[in-house]
Design a protein around this motif. Structure first.
Motif, PDB file in Angstrom:
ATOM      1  N   PHE A 103       0.830  -1.204   0.000  1.00  0.00           N
ATOM      2  CA  PHE A 103       0.000   0.000   0.000  1.00  0.00           C
ATOM      3  C   PHE A 103       0.872   1.264   0.000  1.00  0.00           C
ATOM      4  O   PHE A 103       0.570   2.241  -0.687  1.00  0.00           O
ATOM      5  CB  PHE A 103      -0.887  -0.056   1.240  1.00  0.00           C
ATOM      6  CG  PHE A 103      -1.760   1.134   1.459  1.00  0.00           C
ATOM      7  CD1 PHE A 103      -2.810   1.417   0.599  1.00  0.00           C
ATOM      8  CD2 PHE A 103      -1.559   1.964   2.550  1.00  0.00           C
ATOM      9  CE1 PHE A 103      -3.629   2.514   0.822  1.00  0.00           C
ATOM     10  CE2 PHE A 103      -2.376   3.058   2.777  1.00  0.00           C
ATOM     11  CZ  PHE A 103      -3.408   3.333   1.910  1.00  0.00           C
ATOM     12  N   ARG A 130       2.570   2.368  -3.457  1.00  0.00           N
ATOM     13  CA  ARG A 130       1.793   2.869  -4.584  1.00  0.00           C
ATOM     14  C   ARG A 130       1.752   4.380  -4.557  1.00  0.00           C
ATOM     15  O   ARG A 130       1.821   4.998  -3.490  1.00  0.00           O
ATOM     16  CB  ARG A 130       0.377   2.309  -4.525  1.00  0.00           C
ATOM     17  CG  ARG A 130       0.380   0.817  -4.696  1.00  0.00           C
ATOM     18  CD  ARG A 130      -0.945   0.221  -4.393  1.00  0.00           C
ATOM     19  NE  ARG A 130      -1.892   0.509  -5.461  1.00  0.00           N
ATOM     20  CZ  ARG A 130      -3.058  -0.134  -5.576  1.00  0.00           C
ATOM     21  NH1 ARG A 130      -3.412  -1.060  -4.720  1.00  0.00           N
ATOM     22  NH2 ARG A 130      -3.853   0.158  -6.563  1.00  0.00           N
ATOM     23  N   LEU A 171     -15.186 -12.428  -0.216  1.00  0.00           N
ATOM     24  CA  LEU A 171     -16.149 -11.596   0.503  1.00  0.00           C
ATOM     25  C   LEU A 171     -17.567 -11.815  -0.034  1.00  0.00           C
ATOM     26  O   LEU A 171     -18.527 -11.912   0.738  1.00  0.00           O
ATOM     27  CB  LEU A 171     -15.751 -10.118   0.400  1.00  0.00           C
ATOM     28  CG  LEU A 171     -16.700  -9.123   1.081  1.00  0.00           C
ATOM     29  CD1 LEU A 171     -16.910  -9.443   2.556  1.00  0.00           C
ATOM     30  CD2 LEU A 171     -16.157  -7.697   0.935  1.00  0.00           C
ATOM     31  N   GLY A 177      -7.987  -6.341   6.136  1.00  0.00           N
ATOM     32  CA  GLY A 177      -7.121  -6.578   4.992  1.00  0.00           C
ATOM     33  C   GLY A 177      -7.928  -7.080   3.815  1.00  0.00           C
ATOM     34  O   GLY A 177      -9.050  -7.568   3.972  1.00  0.00           O
ATOM     35  N   MET A 178      -7.375  -6.919   2.624  1.00  0.00           N
ATOM     36  CA  MET A 178      -8.022  -7.388   1.385  1.00  0.00           C
ATOM     37  C   MET A 178      -6.922  -7.777   0.419  1.00  0.00           C
ATOM     38  O   MET A 178      -6.837  -7.232  -0.683  1.00  0.00           O
ATOM     39  CB  MET A 178      -8.859  -6.258   0.765  1.00  0.00           C
ATOM     40  CG  MET A 178     -10.204  -6.064   1.371  1.00  0.00           C
ATOM     41  SD  MET A 178     -11.252  -5.148   0.236  1.00  0.00           S
ATOM     42  CE  MET A 178     -12.777  -5.085   1.179  1.00  0.00           C
ATOM     43  N   GLN A 195      -6.972  -7.954  -3.388  1.00  0.00           N
ATOM     44  CA  GLN A 195      -7.315  -6.773  -4.176  1.00  0.00           C
ATOM     45  C   GLN A 195      -6.184  -5.755  -4.347  1.00  0.00           C
ATOM     46  O   GLN A 195      -6.241  -4.902  -5.219  1.00  0.00           O
ATOM     47  CB  GLN A 195      -8.515  -6.051  -3.525  1.00  0.00           C
ATOM     48  CG  GLN A 195      -9.729  -6.946  -3.340  1.00  0.00           C
ATOM     49  CD  GLN A 195     -10.268  -7.475  -4.654  1.00  0.00           C
ATOM     50  OE1 GLN A 195     -10.717  -6.713  -5.498  1.00  0.00           O
ATOM     51  NE2 GLN A 195     -10.165  -8.793  -4.857  1.00  0.00           N
ATOM     52  N   TYR A 196      -5.168  -5.850  -3.501  1.00  0.00           N
ATOM     53  CA  TYR A 196      -4.158  -4.787  -3.488  1.00  0.00           C
ATOM     54  C   TYR A 196      -3.446  -4.624  -4.828  1.00  0.00           C
ATOM     55  O   TYR A 196      -3.066  -3.529  -5.203  1.00  0.00           O
ATOM     56  CB  TYR A 196      -3.090  -5.044  -2.422  1.00  0.00           C
ATOM     57  CG  TYR A 196      -3.596  -5.104  -1.008  1.00  0.00           C
ATOM     58  CD1 TYR A 196      -4.724  -4.387  -0.606  1.00  0.00           C
ATOM     59  CD2 TYR A 196      -2.936  -5.875  -0.047  1.00  0.00           C
ATOM     60  CE1 TYR A 196      -5.179  -4.447   0.697  1.00  0.00           C
ATOM     61  CE2 TYR A 196      -3.383  -5.925   1.268  1.00  0.00           C
ATOM     62  CZ  TYR A 196      -4.500  -5.220   1.638  1.00  0.00           C
ATOM     63  OH  TYR A 196      -4.941  -5.279   2.921  1.00  0.00           O
ATOM     64  N   GLU A 205      -7.757  -2.862 -11.422  1.00  0.00           N
ATOM     65  CA  GLU A 205      -9.165  -2.565 -11.160  1.00  0.00           C
ATOM     66  C   GLU A 205      -9.683  -3.611 -10.179  1.00  0.00           C
ATOM     67  O   GLU A 205      -9.754  -4.801 -10.505  1.00  0.00           O
ATOM     68  CB  GLU A 205      -9.967  -2.622 -12.459  1.00  0.00           C
ATOM     69  CG  GLU A 205     -11.460  -2.503 -12.230  1.00  0.00           C
ATOM     70  CD  GLU A 205     -12.115  -1.546 -13.201  1.00  0.00           C
ATOM     71  OE1 GLU A 205     -13.034  -0.829 -12.790  1.00  0.00           O
ATOM     72  OE2 GLU A 205     -11.705  -1.525 -14.367  1.00  0.00           O
ATOM     73  N   PRO A 206     -10.047  -3.190  -8.976  1.00  0.00           N
ATOM     74  CA  PRO A 206     -10.505  -4.183  -7.994  1.00  0.00           C
ATOM     75  C   PRO A 206     -11.793  -4.857  -8.458  1.00  0.00           C
ATOM     76  O   PRO A 206     -12.553  -4.291  -9.254  1.00  0.00           O
ATOM     77  CB  PRO A 206     -10.774  -3.345  -6.736  1.00  0.00           C
ATOM     78  CG  PRO A 206     -10.241  -1.985  -7.000  1.00  0.00           C
ATOM     79  CD  PRO A 206     -10.120  -1.817  -8.473  1.00  0.00           C
ATOM     80  N   GLU A 207     -12.018  -6.054  -7.960  1.00  0.00           N
ATOM     81  CA  GLU A 207     -13.264  -6.763  -8.271  1.00  0.00           C
ATOM     82  C   GLU A 207     -14.430  -6.041  -7.597  1.00  0.00           C
ATOM     83  O   GLU A 207     -14.300  -5.559  -6.475  1.00  0.00           O
ATOM     84  CB  GLU A 207     -13.193  -8.186  -7.724  1.00  0.00           C
ATOM     85  CG  GLU A 207     -12.151  -9.051  -8.410  1.00  0.00           C
ATOM     86  CD  GLU A 207     -12.002 -10.401  -7.711  1.00  0.00           C
ATOM     87  OE1 GLU A 207     -12.558 -11.383  -8.222  1.00  0.00           O
ATOM     88  OE2 GLU A 207     -11.329 -10.473  -6.667  1.00  0.00           O
ATOM     89  N   GLY A 208     -15.556  -5.998  -8.285  1.00  0.00           N
ATOM     90  CA  GLY A 208     -16.739  -5.386  -7.680  1.00  0.00           C
ATOM     91  C   GLY A 208     -17.468  -6.385  -6.803  1.00  0.00           C
ATOM     92  O   GLY A 208     -17.553  -7.560  -7.142  1.00  0.00           O
ATOM     93  N   ILE A 209     -17.973  -5.903  -5.678  1.00  0.00           N
ATOM     94  CA  ILE A 209     -18.772  -6.764  -4.803  1.00  0.00           C
ATOM     95  C   ILE A 209     -20.229  -6.535  -5.187  1.00  0.00           C
ATOM     96  O   ILE A 209     -20.770  -5.448  -5.010  1.00  0.00           O
ATOM     97  CB  ILE A 209     -18.536  -6.400  -3.315  1.00  0.00           C
ATOM     98  CG1 ILE A 209     -17.049  -6.535  -2.955  1.00  0.00           C
ATOM     99  CG2 ILE A 209     -19.400  -7.260  -2.393  1.00  0.00           C
ATOM    100  CD1 ILE A 209     -16.494  -7.930  -3.076  1.00  0.00           C
ATOM    101  N   LYS A 210     -20.850  -7.586  -5.725  1.00  0.00           N
ATOM    102  CA  LYS A 210     -22.175  -7.421  -6.311  1.00  0.00           C
ATOM    103  C   LYS A 210     -23.320  -7.709  -5.355  1.00  0.00           C
ATOM    104  O   LYS A 210     -24.468  -7.451  -5.692  1.00  0.00           O
ATOM    105  CB  LYS A 210     -22.308  -8.325  -7.543  1.00  0.00           C
ATOM    106  CG  LYS A 210     -21.418  -7.854  -8.680  1.00  0.00           C
ATOM    107  CD  LYS A 210     -21.752  -8.530  -9.978  1.00  0.00           C
ATOM    108  CE  LYS A 210     -20.934  -7.910 -11.108  1.00  0.00           C
ATOM    109  NZ  LYS A 210     -20.882  -8.745 -12.286  1.00  0.00           N
TER     110      LYS A 210
END
Lengths: 350, 350
Positions: B61, B64, B243, B260-261, B264-265, B269-274
């Motif tokens: 993190f 970046r 998740l 933490g995730m 996704q770091y 483009e992070p995945e969308g949580i639908k």
């Protein structure tokens, strides 16, 4: 004038079949049956004449073929059966229940029809204060009021001076949350879907600022403009792109009280939220809630809001349509934002 | 043996440039500079010899190019400067700070180098208990320990008998959360990315069940198998598809403690949580948190865990590599799950 024991005609709105995508008027149809205005022997049901029915976005949820949620106690609609209201105001005609007697006014879950035999009486609450318009018990003094109260005071709990954002702010719940926020000394901005609604928020409901989300091609930029200091508490009624923009504009330790996601209900595939990692970066607190978990606070809620209503410190905007036959269009209109304030259907005025 | 005032060579791991996507070993390089082992006059800095350095996912993190997060007080890495550790264990050689003196052992933010002049001393904590392996202060007694403690006892707060799920369960934080869950009488299942890690969870760390997420093509089905009664509390270290599957398997009023995730770091483009609407349906509580908000509890935390460590009721698995030159590969390995337990780099043993 009907009497207990009469067999009378009963106009009804029937739920035709499970809904895929947005609900349409044709998902419901009108019919006329008959009903005997008497509670069966040895039953503790209540027979009511329905007066005001509430149109709520959540009704769409009950129209979908959804399995696996039975644990939560939701009652889904059954195709071919009468649509039920969350909630309605009714007058008791006959009662087998010790807490209710003929002539009582009640609010709770009832049917979209002229008369209903209510067998599940758990949601019925006797109306004690009749100096307030009875239709208010479908909204400010009913489910929407309890939702706003629980959301504001128990979940989001903004403090004086905090920055509060409300989406769907002219709706049944949003308009109350905004007014609670002002009464508690917060700075509050609301969004809605038309110029008229924005004017309502700013001029009648006392929001500090308001904007028409349909005119903002960049919701993130809009929120940055209205919240240069970011958002402490967001009341979520919309979901999707709005939630993504909000997450970018939340403060550290911000709270999101989530009680609706109207932009998502009708999508076959909901939009993905791609920046949930903001919850991590900013130690955000998100809480889904329902009014149902807070009913024990109803008396406390009345103590707060009844004086405000009587002193006109709290106003409530209703969009009232006449007659059961207007119900399906009124319900469907919620999903395009056609309503102006809390959507109510009048079945009878007394 | 070095002495205060000596000018000595100082091996360093330099951060080359901002990282896009996954960090690579080549994002860092080794160099050797010199350092004078003396705190400048009238400074309250501390000059330390670094012993153990922690490799943490959060370091990515800081690599970046991220703007707009300065309010949170994060210190991002500067290209061309030494990589900093969150955190390390060091020995004080010289001190201008009244709370630290030569010979003290400390843990806190230090550099990925042999010797560091620490000017921002706020994060330094003096090590009082040296009967415990010093490397533990990079993990179980440091940031990971505080993260697990705060997450378990202050955020998720599972009660006896509740169903607890931990992702990245053999990692620095996950392994502790699972053990806290067992000590408090919960049912706990962990997921990890290899058979060896799953064995570790079940056989050494006392998890009730564990599974290899890489072998499950349907995470929802896997969670249904391990949690037929659904999940009360989820400790989120992964994000993305995991998740989504968890949201489908949460209980009403379930809690998600999010610290933490890691999946996704490294994504552009992070995945969308639908299915975030589950938060609404099930009145779920999600809270992002960081150990930093709970440092006032550090003494209470030590009171809890030191006896457990001494009585071997709490075990801690470390993956220790030797030498600063092993640091970049060890750090990069975190993102492919190469490490087996808490990843530590030994710079010097005393």
């Amino acid at each position: 004038m009907v009497r207990v024991g009469d067999e009378v005609s009963n106009k009804q709105v029937i739920f035709r079949d499970y809904v895929i995508g947005s609900p349409k008027e044709s998902d419901m149809y009108l019919t006329t049956g008959t009903i005997k205005l008497k509670v069966p022997e040895n039953s503790n049901a209540v027979l009511v004449k329905n007066l005001y029915l509430s149109c709520d976005p959540v009704m769409h949820f009950f129209m979908r073929k959804t399995t696996g949620l039975s644990k939560s106690g939701y009652i889904f609609y059954t195709p071919g059966s009468v649509t039920s209201s969350r909630y309605g105001v009714s007058k008791v005609l006959d009662s087998g229940h010790p807490e209710f007697k003929a002539g009582d006014l009640v609010w709770g879950i009832t049917g979209w029809e002229e008369y209903t035999l209510i067998t599940k009486t758990e949601t019925l609450i006797k109306i004690q204060h009749t100096d307030i318009p009875l239709s208010y018990y479908t909204g400010i003094l009913g489910m929407a009021g309890m939702t706003a109260y629980a959301g504001f005071y128990e979940v989001g709990a903004p403090k004086k001076g905090e920055y509060v954002y409300v989406s769907a702010a002219s709706g049944a719940v949003g308009q109350l949350i905004g007014q609670f926020a002002k009464l508690e000394g917060c700075y509050v901005v609301g969004s809605a879907g038309s110029k008229e609604k924005v004017d309502l928020l700013k001029n009648r409901l006392g929001f500090d600022e308001a904007f028409n989300y349909k005119e903002e091609h960049d919701l993130n930029a809009a929120l940055k403009r209205y919240f240069p200091e970011s958002i402490d508490v967001y009341f979520e009624h919309v979901g999707g792109k709005m939630l993504e923009a909000v997450l970018l504009n939340m403060r550290h330790h911000g709270r999101i009280a989530m009680c609706g996601m109207i932009s998502q209900y009708n999508l076959d595939e909901p939009e993905g939220i791609k920046n949930l990692i903001q919850v991590l970066y900013k130690w955000i607190h998100i809480k889904g809630y329902t009014h149902r978990n807070y009913y024990h606070l109803y008396p406390k809620f009345l103590d707060l809001v009844l004086p405000y209503i009587r002193e006109k410190k709290l106003v409530y905007v209703e969009d009232i349509v006449e007659g059961l036959e207007s119900g399906p269009a009124a319900l469907v209109g919620l999903f395009s934002g056609r309503n102006f304030g809390k959507q109510v259907v009048v079945v009878a005025r007394e």
